[in-house]
Write a protein that holds these residues in place. Structure first.
Motif, mmCIF file in Angstrom:
data_model
loop_
_atom_site.group_PDB
_atom_site.id
_atom_site.type_symbol
_atom_site.label_atom_id
_atom_site.label_comp_id
_atom_site.label_asym_id
_atom_site.label_seq_id
_atom_site.Cartn_x
_atom_site.Cartn_y
_atom_site.Cartn_z
ATOM 1 N N ASN A 33 -0.225 -1.084 15.093
ATOM 2 C CA ASN A 33 -1.647 -0.506 14.702
ATOM 3 C C ASN A 33 -1.617 0.846 14.136
ATOM 4 O O ASN A 33 -2.207 1.240 13.160
ATOM 5 C CB ASN A 33 -2.604 -0.629 15.665
ATOM 6 N N LEU A 34 -0.659 1.541 14.635
ATOM 7 C CA LEU A 34 -0.172 2.891 14.216
ATOM 8 C C LEU A 34 0.541 3.192 13.024
ATOM 9 O O LEU A 34 0.789 4.217 12.384
ATOM 10 C CB LEU A 34 0.312 3.722 15.389
ATOM 11 N N ASP A 35 1.165 2.038 12.609
ATOM 12 C CA ASP A 35 2.165 2.091 11.531
ATOM 13 C C ASP A 35 1.417 1.227 10.253
ATOM 14 O O ASP A 35 2.152 1.105 9.420
ATOM 15 C CB ASP A 35 3.334 1.514 12.023
ATOM 16 N N LYS A 36 0.219 1.142 10.198
ATOM 17 C CA LYS A 36 -0.520 0.599 9.148
ATOM 18 C C LYS A 36 -0.228 1.256 7.931
ATOM 19 O O LYS A 36 -0.169 2.697 8.069
ATOM 20 C CB LYS A 36 -1.921 0.123 9.193
ATOM 21 N N SER A 37 0.069 0.803 6.574
ATOM 22 C CA SER A 37 0.188 1.418 5.632
ATOM 23 C C SER A 37 -0.613 1.960 4.795
ATOM 24 O O SER A 37 -0.545 2.366 3.552
ATOM 25 C CB SER A 37 1.172 0.570 4.702
ATOM 26 N N ASP A 38 -2.128 1.887 5.475
ATOM 27 C CA ASP A 38 -3.122 2.711 4.744
ATOM 28 C C ASP A 38 -2.973 3.916 4.249
ATOM 29 O O ASP A 38 -2.203 4.777 4.988
ATOM 30 C CB ASP A 38 -4.587 2.604 5.335
ATOM 31 N N SER A 77 -3.769 7.944 3.643
ATOM 32 C CA SER A 77 -4.634 8.782 4.344
ATOM 33 C C SER A 77 -5.755 9.236 3.849
ATOM 34 O O SER A 77 -5.847 9.107 2.404
ATOM 35 C CB SER A 77 -3.524 10.192 4.664
ATOM 36 N N ASP A 78 -6.659 10.142 4.205
ATOM 37 C CA ASP A 78 -8.000 10.645 3.793
ATOM 38 C C ASP A 78 -7.164 11.496 2.450
ATOM 39 O O ASP A 78 -7.943 11.559 1.460
ATOM 40 C CB ASP A 78 -8.599 11.450 4.624
ATOM 41 N N GLY A 79 -6.217 12.489 2.836
ATOM 42 C CA GLY A 79 -5.633 13.143 1.928
ATOM 43 C C GLY A 79 -5.149 12.718 0.630
ATOM 44 O O GLY A 79 -5.417 12.976 -0.611
ATOM 45 N N ASP A 80 -4.297 11.416 0.693
ATOM 46 C CA ASP A 80 -3.957 10.730 -0.351
ATOM 47 C C ASP A 80 -5.091 10.141 -1.138
ATOM 48 O O ASP A 80 -5.158 10.162 -2.601
ATOM 49 C CB ASP A 80 -3.309 9.353 0.109
ATOM 50 N N THR A 122 3.450 -1.107 18.425
ATOM 51 C CA THR A 122 2.951 0.335 17.918
ATOM 52 C C THR A 122 2.402 -0.187 16.165
ATOM 53 O O THR A 122 1.980 0.469 15.412
ATOM 54 C CB THR A 122 3.940 1.106 17.310
ATOM 55 N N ARG A 135 11.149 2.290 -2.798
ATOM 56 C CA ARG A 135 12.303 2.622 -1.822
ATOM 57 C C ARG A 135 11.881 3.675 -0.873
ATOM 58 O O ARG A 135 12.441 3.867 0.341
ATOM 59 C CB ARG A 135 13.413 3.175 -2.881
ATOM 60 N N GLY A 136 10.862 4.608 -1.514
ATOM 61 C CA GLY A 136 10.494 5.766 -0.677
ATOM 62 C C GLY A 136 9.610 5.480 0.543
ATOM 63 O O GLY A 136 9.543 6.120 1.521
ATOM 64 N N ALA A 138 8.980 4.604 -5.587
ATOM 65 C CA ALA A 138 7.880 4.287 -4.714
ATOM 66 C C ALA A 138 8.309 3.391 -3.572
ATOM 67 O O ALA A 138 7.916 3.603 -2.406
ATOM 68 C CB ALA A 138 6.633 4.125 -5.409
#
Lengths: 140, 64
Positions: free
Chosen positions: A5-10, A12-15, A3, A139-140, A137
């Motif tokens: 590829n799904l957990d990459k830390s990029d 989001s568009d909203g961010d 998984t 830690r979160g 940040a």
């Protein structure tokens, strides 16, 4: 891991949209502050005796209002969890600033003479805020 | 509180960022939810449940 590829830390568009909005509001206000500071230090004659020097001295506060508005609007755009993290950072920054203010005040009442008291308090508060923001940040 | 958000997301083939956009929260918040560092507000819990077409208690386990 399957998984990964799904957990990459990029972000989001909203961010990214929120970050762009923050930069759009923060940078012009900060640039205005820098310009006003240069103008005040060049033409303000802050070491002179004119009563107008006090007006010159507080002029940089005007663009700082824009900086504060940018920060407040940014925090209001954040979701609940991010606001909670920011509250921790603001809380530590505030506590550090108050601790520094009391320390400087006590030292001055004991005879310490410094013109940098306000800047020490400001620096301590900002450092407390900044360091805590980074820690929470991560830690979160 | 444990939740099945990660497995639900992965079943859809979504990244954390994609789920974050659908929930109108940050990727950081999705990560905190999945790792159990953050229990969502009630409105966010309802949004999550609706998005995956599940009941809240199917997504979140209060005894976990």
């Amino acid at each position: 891991m399957m998984t990964s590829n799904l957990d990459k830390s990029d972000r989001s568009d909203g961010d990214r949209a929120k970050a762009r909005a923050y930069v759009r509001e923060f940078i012009p206000a900060m640039l205005a502050y820098c310009v006003v500071i240069v103008v005040v230090l060049t033409f303000g004659d802050l070491d002179g005796s004119s009563p107008w020097r006090f007006v010159w001295a507080v002029l940089p506060v005007l663009p700082l209002i824009g900086v504060a508005v940018a920060v407040i609007r940014h925090v209001r755009r954040l979701d609940d969890y991010q606001q909670r993290l920011n509250l921790q950072a603001f809380g530590v920054g505030f506590a550090v600033a108050m601790g520094a203010a009391i320390t400087v005040g006590l030292l001055q009442s004991a005879g310490l003479s410094t013109r940098a008291g306000g800047w020490i308090i400001f620096g301590a508060g900002m450092a407390g805020w900044g360091v805590t923001a980074i820690v929470v940040a991560r830690r979160g | 509180m444990k939740n099945s958000l990660r497995s639900l997301r992965e079943a859809k083939g979504w990244t954390q960022g994609a789920l974050a956009d659908r929930l109108e929260v940050s990727r950081q918040t999705v990560n905190a939810l999945e790792t159990g560092k953050y229990d969502p507000s009630l409105p966010l819990a309802f949004r999550i449940a609706r998005l995956f077409d599940r009941a809240i208690e199917e997504v979140f386990d209060p005894d976990g």
